[in-house]
Design an enzyme around this catalytic site. Sequence first.
Site, PDB file in Angstrom:
ATOM      1  N   GLN A   1      -8.199 -13.043  -7.104  1.00  0.00           N
ATOM      2  CA  GLN A   1      -7.337 -12.962  -8.325  1.00  0.00           C
ATOM      3  C   GLN A   1      -6.819 -11.321  -8.372  1.00  0.00           C
ATOM      4  O   GLN A   1      -7.273 -10.658  -8.183  1.00  0.00           O
ATOM      5  CB  GLN A   1      -8.269 -13.303  -9.680  1.00  0.00           C
ATOM      6  N   ARG A   2      -5.589 -11.273  -8.962  1.00  0.00           N
ATOM      7  CA  ARG A   2      -4.961 -10.295  -9.312  1.00  0.00           C
ATOM      8  C   ARG A   2      -5.865  -9.102 -10.136  1.00  0.00           C
ATOM      9  O   ARG A   2      -5.867  -8.022  -9.734  1.00  0.00           O
ATOM     10  CB  ARG A   2      -3.785 -10.322 -10.231  1.00  0.00           C
TER      11      ARG A   2
END
Length: 189
Positions: free
Chosen positions: A72-73
């Site tokens: 995930q970012r």
Amino acid sequence: MGLLTIIRKNRMKEKEMRILFLGLDNAGKTTILKKLNGEDIMNTSPTLGFNIKTFVHGKPRYILISGDVGGQRTLRPYWRNYFEQTDALVWVVDSGDRMRMSDCRDELNSLLLEDRLAGASLLVFANKWDLQGSMNDSQIRDALDLSSIKSHHWKILSCSAVTGENLVDGLNWVVDDVAKRLYYSSTAL
């Protein structure tokens, strides 16, 4: 004899390799590791931190310590905490996620500039290639601009985390490439 030389020689005696599995979220990193380790893949959920799997692979036998970090970012800045003593990077790509291929390329290019990953072997697993509408190896090679990579030995291989297709072949390539690099660097000193 430098500290790095001593560490390399000790690791070759133990035949241990550290492999880091990275990629954007939902690429299939955890599923690949579970499949390679013979675990149930039906209840795989997004990785919100770090998973470590240790298993024996190949002939001669190598102990593989594999780490999988969430993609995930918000978790990507933490990837660098796991680079130490990494022998190989397995970059997992969702072959059907055309919309994020440029983000995938940018993240990979950023990783390859990291000093602690210098010289690490790079395997690009083009996961989910068997799903309708997925990109093939040459399309992914072009989208990620893999041909421009001169700083790392690399290979791209289509795979399926669900069926296990090409997972062992990819791991064989990683182990062989790392073993050759570590063997030649320790005998040259």
